[in-house]
Write a protein that holds these residues in place. Structure first.
Motif, PDB file in Angstrom:
ATOM      1  N   ASP A 148      -8.487  -8.146 -12.672  1.00 36.62           N
ATOM      2  CA  ASP A 148      -7.332  -8.912 -12.184  1.00 36.62           C
ATOM      3  C   ASP A 148      -6.178  -7.988 -11.796  1.00 36.62           C
ATOM      4  OD1 ASP A 148      -8.667 -11.281 -12.504  1.00 36.62           O
ATOM      5  OD2 ASP A 148      -7.717 -11.802 -14.411  1.00 36.62           O
ATOM      6  N   ARG A 149      -5.986  -6.930 -12.561  1.00 35.00           N
ATOM      7  CA  ARG A 149      -4.922  -5.974 -12.238  1.00 35.00           C
ATOM      8  C   ARG A 149      -5.219  -5.288 -10.901  1.00 35.00           C
ATOM      9  NH1 ARG A 149      -3.948  -0.763 -12.221  1.00 35.00           N
ATOM     10  NH2 ARG A 149      -6.035  -0.245 -12.993  1.00 35.00           N
ATOM     11  N   LEU A 150      -6.462  -4.849 -10.719  1.00 40.10           N
ATOM     12  CA  LEU A 150      -6.845  -4.204  -9.472  1.00 40.10           C
ATOM     13  C   LEU A 150      -6.733  -5.167  -8.294  1.00 40.10           C
ATOM     14  CD1 LEU A 150      -9.995  -2.237 -10.710  1.00 40.10           C
ATOM     15  CD2 LEU A 150      -7.749  -1.281 -10.161  1.00 40.10           C
ATOM     16  N   ALA A 151      -7.131  -6.425  -8.533  1.00 38.13           N
ATOM     17  CA  ALA A 151      -7.053  -7.425  -7.468  1.00 38.13           C
ATOM     18  C   ALA A 151      -5.603  -7.666  -7.058  1.00 38.13           C
ATOM     19  CB  ALA A 151      -7.703  -8.729  -7.925  1.00 38.13           C
ATOM     20  N   TYR A 152      -4.721  -7.726  -8.044  1.00 42.26           N
ATOM     21  CA  TYR A 152      -3.296  -7.936  -7.752  1.00 42.26           C
ATOM     22  C   TYR A 152      -2.734  -6.779  -6.934  1.00 42.26           C
ATOM     23  CZ  TYR A 152       1.731  -8.437  -8.495  1.00 42.26           C
ATOM     24  OH  TYR A 152       3.081  -8.551  -8.302  1.00 42.26           O
ATOM     25  N   GLU A 153      -3.082  -5.557  -7.313  1.00 40.18           N
ATOM     26  CA  GLU A 153      -2.590  -4.384  -6.598  1.00 40.18           C
ATOM     27  C   GLU A 153      -3.131  -4.329  -5.175  1.00 40.18           C
ATOM     28  OE1 GLU A 153      -3.677  -1.044  -8.958  1.00 40.18           O
ATOM     29  OE2 GLU A 153      -2.069  -1.350 -10.450  1.00 40.18           O
ATOM     30  N   ALA A 154      -4.342  -4.837  -4.980  1.00 44.19           N
ATOM     31  CA  ALA A 154      -4.960  -4.822  -3.651  1.00 44.19           C
ATOM     32  C   ALA A 154      -4.598  -6.046  -2.813  1.00 44.19           C
ATOM     33  CB  ALA A 154      -6.479  -4.723  -3.778  1.00 44.19           C
ATOM     34  N   GLY A 155      -3.867  -7.007  -3.419  1.00 49.18           N
ATOM     35  CA  GLY A 155      -3.491  -8.211  -2.695  1.00 49.18           C
ATOM     36  C   GLY A 155      -4.639  -9.150  -2.424  1.00 49.18           C
ATOM     37  N   THR A 156      -5.601  -9.213  -3.351  1.00 49.83           N
ATOM     38  CA  THR A 156      -6.742 -10.095  -3.164  1.00 49.83           C
ATOM     39  C   THR A 156      -6.990 -10.875  -4.451  1.00 49.83           C
ATOM     40  OG1 THR A 156      -9.040 -10.175  -2.407  1.00 49.83           O
ATOM     41  CG2 THR A 156      -8.433  -8.332  -3.850  1.00 49.83           C
ATOM     42  N   ASN A 157      -8.116 -11.568  -4.551  1.00 48.31           N
ATOM     43  CA  ASN A 157      -8.394 -12.347  -5.750  1.00 48.31           C
ATOM     44  C   ASN A 157      -9.524 -11.717  -6.561  1.00 48.31           C
ATOM     45  OD1 ASN A 157     -10.942 -13.252  -4.615  1.00 48.31           O
ATOM     46  ND2 ASN A 157      -9.777 -14.742  -3.410  1.00 48.31           N
ATOM     47  N   ARG A 158      -9.791 -12.295  -7.715  1.00 48.81           N
ATOM     48  CA  ARG A 158     -10.774 -11.724  -8.643  1.00 48.81           C
ATOM     49  C   ARG A 158     -12.164 -11.653  -8.022  1.00 48.81           C
ATOM     50  NH1 ARG A 158     -11.423 -15.022 -14.019  1.00 48.81           N
ATOM     51  NH2 ARG A 158      -9.349 -14.124 -14.449  1.00 48.81           N
ATOM     52  N   SER A 159     -12.608 -12.739  -7.378  1.00 44.68           N
ATOM     53  CA  SER A 159     -13.959 -12.760  -6.817  1.00 44.68           C
ATOM     54  C   SER A 159     -14.138 -11.680  -5.763  1.00 44.68           C
ATOM     55  CB  SER A 159     -14.258 -14.137  -6.216  1.00 44.68           C
ATOM     56  OG  SER A 159     -14.302 -15.130  -7.234  1.00 44.68           O
ATOM     57  N   ASN A 160     -13.141 -11.551  -4.875  1.00 38.01           N
ATOM     58  CA  ASN A 160     -13.243 -10.525  -3.840  1.00 38.01           C
ATOM     59  C   ASN A 160     -13.258  -9.124  -4.431  1.00 38.01           C
ATOM     60  OD1 ASN A 160     -13.390 -12.273  -1.678  1.00 38.01           O
ATOM     61  ND2 ASN A 160     -11.198 -12.241  -1.263  1.00 38.01           N
ATOM     62  N   MET A 161     -12.466  -8.908  -5.483  1.00 35.18           N
ATOM     63  CA  MET A 161     -12.425  -7.589  -6.086  1.00 35.18           C
ATOM     64  C   MET A 161     -13.750  -7.247  -6.761  1.00 35.18           C
ATOM     65  SD  MET A 161     -11.033  -4.743  -6.639  1.00 35.18           S
ATOM     66  CE  MET A 161      -9.479  -5.099  -5.805  1.00 35.18           C
ATOM     67  N   ILE A 162     -14.333  -8.211  -7.491  1.00 32.88           N
ATOM     68  CA  ILE A 162     -15.636  -7.973  -8.124  1.00 32.88           C
ATOM     69  C   ILE A 162     -16.688  -7.698  -7.062  1.00 32.88           C
ATOM     70  CG2 ILE A 162     -17.489  -9.055  -9.450  1.00 32.88           C
ATOM     71  CD1 ILE A 162     -15.351 -10.508 -11.067  1.00 32.88           C
ATOM     72  N   ASN A 163     -16.665  -8.503  -5.986  1.00 32.38           N
ATOM     73  CA  ASN A 163     -17.622  -8.313  -4.903  1.00 32.38           C
ATOM     74  C   ASN A 163     -17.458  -6.928  -4.265  1.00 32.38           C
ATOM     75  OD1 ASN A 163     -19.696  -9.785  -3.230  1.00 32.38           O
ATOM     76  ND2 ASN A 163     -18.283  -9.195  -1.598  1.00 32.38           N
ATOM     77  N   ALA A 166       7.399   2.463  18.930  1.00 30.86           N
ATOM     78  CA  ALA A 166       7.752   1.147  19.459  1.00 30.86           C
ATOM     79  C   ALA A 166       7.402   0.015  18.496  1.00 30.86           C
ATOM     80  CB  ALA A 166       7.066   0.919  20.800  1.00 30.86           C
ATOM     81  N   LEU A 167       6.240   0.089  17.852  1.00 30.38           N
ATOM     82  CA  LEU A 167       5.772  -0.982  16.979  1.00 30.38           C
ATOM     83  C   LEU A 167       6.063  -0.664  15.518  1.00 30.38           C
ATOM     84  CD1 LEU A 167       2.329  -1.597  18.692  1.00 30.38           C
ATOM     85  CD2 LEU A 167       4.297  -3.129  18.780  1.00 30.38           C
ATOM     86  N   GLN A 168       6.428  -1.685  14.770  1.00 31.16           N
ATOM     87  CA  GLN A 168       6.698  -1.552  13.343  1.00 31.16           C
ATOM     88  C   GLN A 168       5.804  -2.506  12.569  1.00 31.16           C
ATOM     89  OE1 GLN A 168      10.903  -2.347  13.005  1.00 31.16           O
ATOM     90  NE2 GLN A 168      11.447  -0.210  13.361  1.00 31.16           N
ATOM     91  N   MET A 169       5.145  -1.994  11.542  1.00 32.02           N
ATOM     92  CA  MET A 169       4.276  -2.837  10.725  1.00 32.02           C
ATOM     93  C   MET A 169       5.113  -3.797   9.889  1.00 32.02           C
ATOM     94  SD  MET A 169       1.397  -1.779  11.749  1.00 32.02           S
ATOM     95  CE  MET A 169       0.542  -2.986  10.707  1.00 32.02           C
ATOM     96  N   MET A 170       4.540  -4.990   9.625  1.00 33.15           N
ATOM     97  CA  MET A 170       5.184  -6.005   8.796  1.00 33.15           C
ATOM     98  C   MET A 170       4.242  -6.391   7.664  1.00 33.15           C
ATOM     99  SD  MET A 170       6.585  -8.447  11.882  1.00 33.15           S
ATOM    100  CE  MET A 170       7.223  -9.683  10.728  1.00 33.15           C
ATOM    101  N   LEU A 171       4.800  -6.981   6.610  1.00 31.69           N
ATOM    102  CA  LEU A 171       3.979  -7.480   5.527  1.00 31.69           C
ATOM    103  C   LEU A 171       3.184  -8.686   6.008  1.00 31.69           C
ATOM    104  CD1 LEU A 171       6.436  -7.306   2.484  1.00 31.69           C
ATOM    105  CD2 LEU A 171       4.544  -5.757   3.012  1.00 31.69           C
ATOM    106  N   SER A 172       1.909  -8.754   5.617  1.00 35.43           N
ATOM    107  CA  SER A 172       1.047  -9.875   6.010  1.00 35.43           C
ATOM    108  C   SER A 172       0.710 -10.718   4.779  1.00 35.43           C
ATOM    109  CB  SER A 172      -0.237  -9.359   6.666  1.00 35.43           C
ATOM    110  OG  SER A 172       0.058  -8.635   7.838  1.00 35.43           O
ATOM    111  N   ALA A 173       0.600 -12.021   5.007  1.00 38.10           N
ATOM    112  CA  ALA A 173       0.337 -12.936   3.906  1.00 38.10           C
ATOM    113  C   ALA A 173      -1.145 -13.163   3.661  1.00 38.10           C
ATOM    114  CB  ALA A 173       1.014 -14.281   4.178  1.00 38.10           C
ATOM    115  N   SER A 174      -2.005 -12.529   4.444  1.00 34.21           N
ATOM    116  CA  SER A 174      -3.439 -12.780   4.341  1.00 34.21           C
ATOM    117  C   SER A 174      -4.208 -11.476   4.429  1.00 34.21           C
ATOM    118  CB  SER A 174      -3.890 -13.730   5.460  1.00 34.21           C
ATOM    119  OG  SER A 174      -5.291 -13.784   5.557  1.00 34.21           O
ATOM    120  N   ASP A 175      -5.336 -11.406   3.708  1.00 29.67           N
ATOM    121  CA  ASP A 175      -6.203 -10.227   3.784  1.00 29.67           C
ATOM    122  C   ASP A 175      -6.824 -10.070   5.163  1.00 29.67           C
ATOM    123  OD1 ASP A 175      -5.678  -9.684   1.158  1.00 29.67           O
ATOM    124  OD2 ASP A 175      -7.550 -10.533   0.387  1.00 29.67           O
TER     125      ASP A 175
END
Length: 215
Positions: A19-34, A66-75
């Motif tokens: 769960d800690r790793l998933a939080y740091e990666a911005g994903t959920n538990r299932s995706n992190m385990i996978n 010219a382009l600046q990165m922004m925070l994204s709400a989705s993986d």
């Protein structure tokens, strides 16, 4: 790749660390385990492919101003913006979505202005129309694109000559960069519409390479 539901028994300490790793990666538990199991088994997951493409796009964008990165709400979504050369420097926002499944279309690019200014909406609508005309004239196959109000959407094809996600990411970054360069060129010539069309076409032809043309 298809997914199924499995029941596994894990230690509580392991789950907390996942769960800690998933939080740091911005994903959920299932995706992190996978992701962890796929890496251990040396398999590439759709999520990893998407992140590899996004990492390549981010790296390419970071090399220009010219382009600046922004925070994204989705993986599955990457966002960036640029300031338009027009009066109060409104922002054009770009979003790239990569589809998890593999197919002829790799994803979608969206461009949009958050404005109610009728003059600005008129100008950007003219640019979108010009851009679609150029793509129809210079690309070997038709592309699916739409323009409505201040928004433009374009499906991205899977480049056939690119073997890696990194190469696809660089091509997508180059496409957005070309779009943005042509848009800025258009706004630099607002007072002379025929000159604007000629200048944008020249910018498009100069920046269109073989890899970008495949998208």
């Amino acid at each position: 790749m298809s997914k199924s539901v499995y029941s596994v028994v894990l230690m509580d300490d392991v789950v907390r660390e996942i769960d800690r790793l998933a939080y740091e990666a911005g994903t959920n538990r299932s995706n992190m385990i996978n992701r962890i199991l796929a890496q251990y088994a040396q398999l590439a997951t759709p999520e990893q492919r998407i992140q590899d493409i996004f990492s390549s796009i981010t790296d390419a964008v970071s090399r220009q101003n010219a382009l600046q990165m922004m925070l994204s709400a989705s993986d599955a979504m990457l966002s960036m913006r640029s300031a338009i050369h027009y009066k109060y420097n409104p922002s054009m926002r770009y979003a790239v979505e990569i589809f998890p499944h593999t197919g002829e279309e790799i994803g979608e690019m969206r461009a949009g202005l958050r404005t109610q200014n009728p003059s600005l909406l008129l100008y950007i609508g003219r640019f979108y129309k010009l851009w679609m005309q150029l793509e129809q004239a210079y690309l070997p196959q038709p592309r699916r694109s739409t323009a409505q109000g201040g928004r433009f959407t374009r499906r991205l094809r899977m480049p056939q000559t690119m073997a890696t996600a990194q190469e696809a990411g660089r091509a997508i970054a180059a496409y957005i960069g070309l779009f943005d360069d042509c848009m800025q060129t258009f706004f630099d010539h607002l007072q002379d519409p025929p000159a604007a069309s000629r200048a944008v076409e020249g910018c498009y032809r100069a920046g269109l390479d073989a890899q970008t043309a495949e998208l």
